[in-house]
Motif scaffolding. Structure first.
Motif, short mmCIF file in Angstrom:
data_model
loop_
_atom_site.label_atom_id
_atom_site.label_comp_id
_atom_site.label_asym_id
_atom_site.label_seq_id
_atom_site.Cartn_x
_atom_site.Cartn_y
_atom_site.Cartn_z
N ARG A 153 45.66 35.73 2.55
CA ARG A 153 45.08 35.21 1.35
C ARG A 153 44.82 33.44 1.57
N VAL A 154 45.65 32.88 2.39
CA VAL A 154 45.53 31.53 2.59
C VAL A 154 44.47 31.40 3.69
N GLU A 155 44.37 32.27 4.59
CA GLU A 155 43.34 32.35 5.65
C GLU A 155 41.95 32.16 4.82
N GLY A 156 41.76 33.08 4.06
CA GLY A 156 40.49 32.85 3.24
C GLY A 156 40.11 31.76 2.54
N LEU A 157 41.27 31.02 1.80
CA LEU A 157 41.25 29.84 1.28
C LEU A 157 40.84 28.85 2.07
N TYR A 158 41.42 28.88 3.04
CA TYR A 158 41.08 27.63 4.22
C TYR A 158 39.92 27.79 4.66
N ARG A 159 39.25 29.18 5.00
CA ARG A 159 37.73 29.07 5.41
C ARG A 159 36.75 28.60 4.44
N GLU A 160 37.21 28.71 3.13
CA GLU A 160 36.27 28.27 2.11
C GLU A 160 36.85 26.84 1.74
N GLY A 161 37.88 26.01 2.31
CA GLY A 161 37.99 24.67 1.83
C GLY A 161 38.77 24.58 1.03
N PHE A 162 39.49 25.50 0.54
CA PHE A 162 40.51 25.29 -0.66
C PHE A 162 41.81 25.17 -0.25
N ALA A 163 42.17 25.46 1.02
CA ALA A 163 43.55 25.42 1.50
C ALA A 163 43.64 24.36 2.63
N SER A 164 44.86 23.90 2.74
CA SER A 164 44.99 22.75 4.16
C SER A 164 45.46 23.36 5.28
N GLN A 165 45.33 22.60 6.33
CA GLN A 165 45.94 23.16 7.62
C GLN A 165 47.30 23.23 7.53
N GLN A 166 48.04 22.45 6.80
CA GLN A 166 49.39 22.55 6.48
C GLN A 166 49.66 23.83 5.80
N GLN A 167 49.02 24.27 4.75
CA GLN A 167 49.11 25.48 4.21
C GLN A 167 49.02 26.75 4.95
N LEU A 168 48.08 26.57 5.89
CA LEU A 168 47.72 27.72 6.77
C LEU A 168 48.93 27.99 7.80
N ASP A 169 49.42 26.72 8.33
CA ASP A 169 50.50 26.80 9.24
C ASP A 169 51.87 27.25 8.69
N ALA A 170 51.88 27.15 7.40
CA ALA A 170 53.26 27.49 6.86
C ALA A 170 53.03 28.92 6.53
N ALA A 171 51.70 29.71 6.09
CA ALA A 171 51.80 30.78 5.98
C ALA A 171 51.79 31.86 7.28
N ARG A 172 51.17 31.29 8.44
CA ARG A 172 51.55 31.92 9.53
C ARG A 172 52.96 31.92 9.88
N ALA A 173 53.71 30.68 9.85
CA ALA A 173 55.09 30.69 10.20
C ALA A 173 55.68 31.71 9.56
N THR A 174 55.55 31.98 8.11
CA THR A 174 56.34 32.78 7.33
C THR A 174 56.00 34.22 7.95
#
Length: 420
Positions: A153-174
Motif C-alpha cells: 500500500r505504501v509503495e503505491g502511495l509513494y509512486r503516486e506522490g502521496f507518501a514520503s520516503q520516510q514512510q516507505l522506509d518505515a513500511a519496508r523495515a516493518t
C-alpha cells in the motif's frame, strides 16, 4: 467169694485195655517220628503254555519319562511332592530360594517407574513446545501478511506522490522484521524434531525396562519348579538344601499310562520270540497273580562279553488295571505255543540225576523214585510224556539226602493249578 472173683476179673480187663491203649500210643508216636514232613503237588492234565523265560528279573519302565531340570540358580528350599505322587500339569513340585529373584524384580519395577516418569515429563514438554511453536508460527504469519500488505500500500502511495520516503522506509523495515520473526518461528520446528527424538529414546528405554520386568518375573517364576505334564514322580535327584543351577536335573516323572517291562532273553531263544506274542508277567507287589502283556519291541542287538551270557532285550506292554509303578521288578515269560490236553507236573518236583529226570511219587505214606520222560516246560510246570498220571501226588523241592525209595513221609498237600 464170687464177688471178689468178679472184681478181680474186671480189674484185669481194665488193665489189659489200658495197656493196649498205651502200647498203641507209643507205636503211633514211634511211627510219626519215622515220617518226614513234605509238601506235595498234584499232577494235572489240561492246557499248558510253552514259554521262554527272561534270563533275569526285568524292570517296569515308562515310554514317556521326563527329567525336570532347574531353570534358575538358587538353593532348593523344599520338595512339595514325594516319590510315587501323582501330579498334574502345572503343579508346583519344589521351591527354590526366591529372595534374590524378588529383589531383581523390585529393582526392575523401580527402574521402569522412573523411566515412565521421565517419558511422561518429556512428552509433556514436547506438547507444550508444539503449542508454542504453532502459536508463534500463526502469529508471525499473520504479522508477515499484514506487513506485506502495508508495504504494498505504501509503495503505491509513494509512486503516486502521496507518501514520503520516510514512510516507505518505515513500511519496508516493518516488513523485514515480520519476515525475520516468521522465519524464526518456522525454525523452531527443528527444535520440535529434536525433542521428538528424545521422546522416542525415552519410550525405547521404557520398553527396555518393561522387558526387564518381564524377565525378572519369569526368573522369579522359575524358583517354583512346576510339572510340565501329568505323571508320577519316580525319583528325586537332589536333596533339599543343595544349590540348583540352570540345567541341573531335579526330579524325574513317568507317564503311568505307558508302562512296559524291559526284559532280557538268552540269544539261544532268539528264533522263538516274535512281535505280538503274548506274555505272562509276575510282579512281586502282587504275589500269586499273573498279568497279561504283549511283545512290541525286540532289540536288534545282542549284548554280552566273551565270558558273559549273550542276551537281547525285549519290551512287553502291560495290560493291567493294577496300580503298577515304574521301577518295580517283574518276571516275564513269553508264550511261544500252547499244548492242548497235556499232562504236567510242578517244575519244583523234578530233579535231575545222571542225565535222567526223576520225581518222588507219593504212594500211601511212602515215596517212590519215578523216572519220567519230560517234554516242554514253562516257568512253573514241566510236561510229562511218560511216567506219571493225572491225579498223582509228587514231592515238591525233594531233598534226596533225606528222601530215598520207600521213605515214610507226612505229606502236606498243596493245591495244583493250570499249566500257565
Amino acid at each position: 467169694m464170687v464177688a471178689m472173683e468178679m472184681s478181680r476179673y474186671r480189674f484185669l480187663i481194665v488193665l489189659t485195655v489200658l495197656g493196649a491203649s498205651v502200647a498203641g500210643l507209643l507205636f503211633s508216636a514211634q511211627w510219626k517220628r519215622g515220617q518226614v514232613p513234605v509238601k506235595v503237588g498234584r499232577v494235572e492234565r489240561g492246557e499248558m503254555l510253552i514259554t521262554v523265560s527272561a534270563t533275569s528279573t526285568g524292570t517296569i519302565e515308562s515310554e514317556s519319562q521326563l527329567t525336570i531340570s532347574g531353570q534358575a540358580v538358587g538353593r532348593l528350599l523344599r520338595f512339595l511332592v514325594e516319590e510315587g505322587d501323582q501330579v498334574r500339569k502345572g503343579q508346583i513340585l519344589a521351591l527354590l530360594d526366591s529372595e534374590e529373584a524378588r529383589a531383581q524384580l523390585i529393582l526392575a519395577e523401580a527402574n521402569l517407574q522412573a523411566a515412565r516418569a521421565r517419558l511422561e515429563q518429556a512428552e509433556a514438554g514436547v506438547r507444550m513446545l508444539a503449542t508454542q511453536i504453532h502459536s508463534e508460527i500463526s502469529q508471525t504469519t499473520a504479522n508477515l501478511q499484514q506487513a506485506e500488505a502495508e508495504l504494498e500500500r505504501v509503495e503505491g502511495l509513494y509512486r503516486e506522490g502521496f507518501a514520503s520516503q520516510q514512510q516507505l522506509d518505515a513500511a519496508r523495515a516493518t516488513y523485514q522484521v515480520a519476515k525475520a520473526s516468521h522465519q524464526a518461528a518456522l525454525a523452531r520446528r527443528d527444535e520440535r524434531m529434536v525433542k521428538d527424538r528424545e521422546v522416542a529414546a525415552l519410550r525405547a528405554a521404557v520398553q527396555q525396562m518393561e522387558a526387564s520386568c518381564r524377565l525378572a518375573r519369569v526368573q522369579l517364576g522359575h524358583t517354583e519348579i512346576r510339572s510340565p505334564a501329568e505323571g508320577i514322580v519316580s525319583e528325586k535327584l537332589i536333596e533339599e538344601g543343595e544349590l540348583v543351577r540352570v540345567g541341573v536335573p531335579v526330579l524325574r516323572l513317568v507317564d503311568p499310562r505307558r508302562l512296559y517291562v524291559k526284559a532280557t532273553i538268552d540269544e539261544f531263544d532268539a528264533q522263538k520270540v516274535r512281535l505280538g506274542q503274548r506274555a505272562v508277567i509276575r510282579v512281586d507287589a502282587y504275589p500269586g497273580e499273573t498279568l497279561e502283556g504283549e511283545v512290541y519291541h525286540i532289540s536288534p542287538v545282542v549284548s554280552g562279553g566273551k565270558l558273559e551270557t549273550r542276551t537281547f532285550s525285549v519290551k512287553v506292554s502291560l495290560n493291567s488295571e493294577r496300580a503298577l509303578k515304574a521301577g518295580m521288578s517283574a518276571d516275564v515269560e513269553i508264550v511261544i505255543s500252547r499244548l492242548e490236553d497235556a499232562v504236567f507236573v510242578p517244575s519244583l518236583a523234578v530233579v535231575e540225576r545222571e542225565a535222567h529226570r526223576l520225581v518222588l511219587l507219593v504212594e500211601g505214606s511212602r515215596v517212590r523214585l519215578r523216572p519220567i520222560l519230560a517234554g516242554d516246560s514253562n516257568w512253573t510246570y514241566v510236561q510229562v510224556k511218560q511216567g506219571l498220571n493225572p491225579g498223582d501226588w509228587v514231592v515238591l523241592n525233594p531233598d534226596l539226602s533225606k528222601l530215598r525209595e520207600g521213605t515214610r513221609v507226612k505229606p502236606e498237600f498243596v493245591s495244583g493249578g493250570s499249566g500257565r
